[in-house]
Design a protein around this motif. Structure first.
Motif, PDB file in Angstrom:
ATOM      1  N   ARG A 480       0.839  -1.210   0.000  1.00 51.35           N
ATOM      2  CA  ARG A 480       0.000   0.000   0.000  1.00 51.35           C
ATOM      3  C   ARG A 480       0.869   1.253   0.000  1.00 51.35           C
ATOM      4  N   GLN A 481       1.952   1.225   0.736  1.00 51.57           N
ATOM      5  CA  GLN A 481       2.838   2.386   0.797  1.00 51.57           C
ATOM      6  C   GLN A 481       3.599   2.604  -0.512  1.00 51.57           C
ATOM      7  N   VAL A 482       3.766   1.555  -1.306  1.00 53.15           N
ATOM      8  CA  VAL A 482       4.358   1.732  -2.632  1.00 53.15           C
ATOM      9  C   VAL A 482       3.487   2.654  -3.476  1.00 53.15           C
ATOM     10  N   VAL A 483       2.161   2.565  -3.288  1.00 53.34           N
ATOM     11  CA  VAL A 483       1.228   3.396  -4.043  1.00 53.34           C
ATOM     12  C   VAL A 483       1.120   4.798  -3.441  1.00 53.34           C
ATOM     13  N   THR A 484       1.139   4.894  -2.125  1.00 53.91           N
ATOM     14  CA  THR A 484       0.951   6.212  -1.501  1.00 53.91           C
ATOM     15  C   THR A 484       2.202   7.080  -1.558  1.00 53.91           C
ATOM     16  N   ARG A 485       3.398   6.460  -1.532  1.00 62.08           N
ATOM     17  CA  ARG A 485       4.603   7.296  -1.501  1.00 62.08           C
ATOM     18  C   ARG A 485       5.786   6.691  -2.257  1.00 62.08           C
TER      19      ARG A 485
END
Length: 609
Positions: A480-485
């Motif tokens: 998920r963090q790959v997509v958010t940041r």
């Protein structure tokens, strides 16, 4: 049979000694013989009467039982025992999960000729050439005026063509009823359905056989009369499939890609809701297979199932998730990311310099090759190999298609340290997008293995627990963090919490080594991240898009935007509601242009809208 004499000598002599009449002895024996014959005849008649009575009783009982069975059964319409009904019932329909027809039978006719029965063969040949432009009139004339007694003209014709041939009035042109397989949606789901062709055929009927896809895989089932015409219900959703193919086709053209593939799978069941491979074909007019050259150049090639690609950095989540499962690291563990890293005589670099240390989460977010290799070394080559095998990367997918066995992953025969390192970031092991979708679905399913399937509603045994639920949840959080940041920020779709990983892998040359300017760009994802329902994989073959800084081939600039548009279009069709009812306004591109140039009139554009 030994008969008693009517005048036994001993009795006759004794009777004469006593002065009796010997004729009375004969009369008495004759009377006894007659009585014996009458008794046998009476017993035989009685036996026949008993047998007939038994037959009547049995017949009445049989009729009574049959009448009782019919009285207790559900009423149904009688079936006409005619040739057309027999032809139409030879192959069952194929439908999507909502019962919409994907493949069906249609009664049509074949056209054949008896040249020796023709009145005017030259005129018949010319007339057929006008009705069927693909036929050679001169060749037909030669065949009709030769010695042939029988010849096929067309295996299947339309009602309009049949009427036109009939109007020629030639008695030597004959029609035969038969069924043909029709795919009413054309190109949609063509690789899944595969197609069909004629097997044994005669003038009055033809055997329809599957030649590829599920038509071939379920050929016996579709032709089995015991199924009573029940349709084969696939897991795909026709609406979702159609939307996926439209979006993927637009994305492939926009990104100047040679080909594209996408897989959308239910995380819990493994059912494939949509699967596309481009370029595709129309199964109603299936093209001929290529006899030479690269098989992937043929529209018949199913990139989602048969394609064997090095899937790049999408693999990085696997060693990290395994290390989390083994409690070797946690999301905040510091990982040595000093680049380059040397293994034997090989150097491993990162695309950017990330410093000397990254957290385990940032190894995934920033897509560090070095950090991933460090974590894979903690896991160890043997455990890494076993885990990838558990995820299904060492065998073809068991999806119900005849093409599935040809999608055997290309796995290294040896697994030394350098192979373990390169496989950890998606090089050295080639697999299909369907393999990748099933592996990501396994992570999203709490670590329980997901087996892909194209059949809807079939009960399956529960998958093996290959990853702990806690480790799987942490892995999804990292994605998920790959997509958010991270590298997949273009995948953010408001309200749907996409979690995923990009992968840009250089394409290998057939002669060895890698191309300098050809890649396979992949984005593997699950959504919604807080409660994963679906896994989505998008792969573009040789994409290239122009950017402000020149030309880009990275997955973040090519596959990711296509995947985001797919989620934006497909999520509502899947019944997923965005978490927030508030839709953020899109910034007018004219405003952005003015802001970048330092213009001061941007506010005026807003006020004028």
């Amino acid at each position: 049979m030994i008969r008693t004499p009517l005048r036994p000598l001993a009795r006759i002599l004794r009777a004469r000694e006593r002065g009796e009449n010997p004729d009375e002895i004969e009369a008495e024996n004759r009377r006894m013989r007659h009585e014996e014959i009458q008794d046998k005849a009476r017993r035989r008649a009685e036996g026949r009467l008993i047998l007939m009575a038994g037959c009547f009783v049995l017949a009445f009982v049989t009729v009574g039982l049959r009448m009782g069975a019919l009285a207790s059964s559900e009423p149904s319409e009688p079936r006409a025992q005619v040739m057309s009904a027999q032809i139409m019932s030879q192959r069952a329909d194929v439908t999507d999960r909502r019962g919409r027809v994907l493949a069906m039978n249609l009664l049509t006719h074949s056209l054949y000729a008896h040249p020796h029965q023709m009145i005017d063969p030259v005129r018949a040949a010319q007339g057929l050439a006008k009705i069927f432009p693909d036929l050679d009139g001169a060749k037909l004339t030669e065949d009709f005026t030769g010695d042939r007694k029988f010849m096929w003209i067309k295996r299947k014709i339309s009602p309009e063509q049949m009427q036109a041939v009939h109007d020629l009035g030639e008695p030597g042109l004959l029609f035969g009823p038969r069924e043909m397989r029709v795919y009413p949606n054309g190109h949609i789901a063509s690789h899944i359905l595969g197609g069909s062709g004629f097997g044994n055929e005669g003038v009055s009927s033809a055997e329809v056989l599957g030649v590829a896809g599920v038509e071939k895989a379920f050929d016996g089932w579709l032709r089995d009369p015991a199924n009573d015409g029940a349709p084969l219900v696939l897991s795909i959703d026709l609406t979702v499939q159609s939307a996926m193919e439209r979006v993927l086709d637009s994305g492939m053209k926009l990104m100047n890609a040679k080909g594209a593939a996408a897989v959308l799978m239910e995380v819990e069941t493994g059912e494939i809701v949509a699967m596309a491979s481009l370029p595709d074909f129309d199964p109603n007019d299936r093209p001929r297979p290529l006899l030479k050259g690269d098989p992937s150049d043929s529209p018949l090639f199913n990139r989602a199932v048969q394609g064997q690609y090095e899937l790049g950095s999408t693999f990085k989540i696997f060693p990290v998730a395994q290390a989390l499962d083994l409690k070797l690291i946690n999301p905040n563990s510091g990982i040595n990311s000093k680049s380059p890293m040397k293994i034997g005589k090989y150097l491993i670099h990162d695309f950017h310099n990330y410093g000397t240390q990254l957290s385990a989460t940032d190894v995934i977010v920033k897509s560090s090759n070095v950090g991933t290799v460090r974590i894979a070394q903690m896991v160890g080559a043997e455990r890494q190999k076993e885990f990838l095998e558990d995820l299904g990367f060492f065998a073809p997918t068991p999806v119900e298609m005849v093409e599935a066995p040809t999608g055997q992953p290309l796995v290294p025969k040896r697994w030394p340290a350098v192979t373990s390192a390169t496989v950890s970031f998606g090089h050295g092991l080639a697999a299909s997008p369907l393999h990748l979708a099933a592996a990501y679905a396994t992570i999203a399913n709490g670590g329980r293995k997901v087996t892909p399937t194209l059949v809807h509603g079939r009960k399956r045994p529960e998958g093996e627990q290959v990853l702990s639920p806690v480790a799987a949840e942490m892995a999804v959080s990292m994605l998920r963090q790959v997509v958010t940041r991270g590298t997949a920020r273009r995948a953010e779709v408001e309200g749907y919490e996409i979690a995923g990983k990009t992968g840009t892998a250089d394409k290998p040359r057939p002669s060895g080594g890698y191309y300098d300017n050809k890649v396979v760009a992949t984005f593997a994802s699950v959504f919604p991240a807080s409660d994963p329902k679906y896994a989505l994989v998008v792969s573009l073959d040789e994409p290239s898009v122009s950017t402000g800084g020149g030309e880009s081939r990275t997955a973040g600039m090519t596959a990711v935007p296509v995947a985001a548009e797919l989620v934006r279009r497909l999520a509502p069709l899947l019944g997923l509601k965005a978490k927030s009812d508030v839709t953020l306004p899109r910034i007018d591109p004219r405003i952005m242009a003015h802001v970048e140039q330092g213009a001061t009139d941007a506010v005026k554009l807003v006020s004028n809208k």
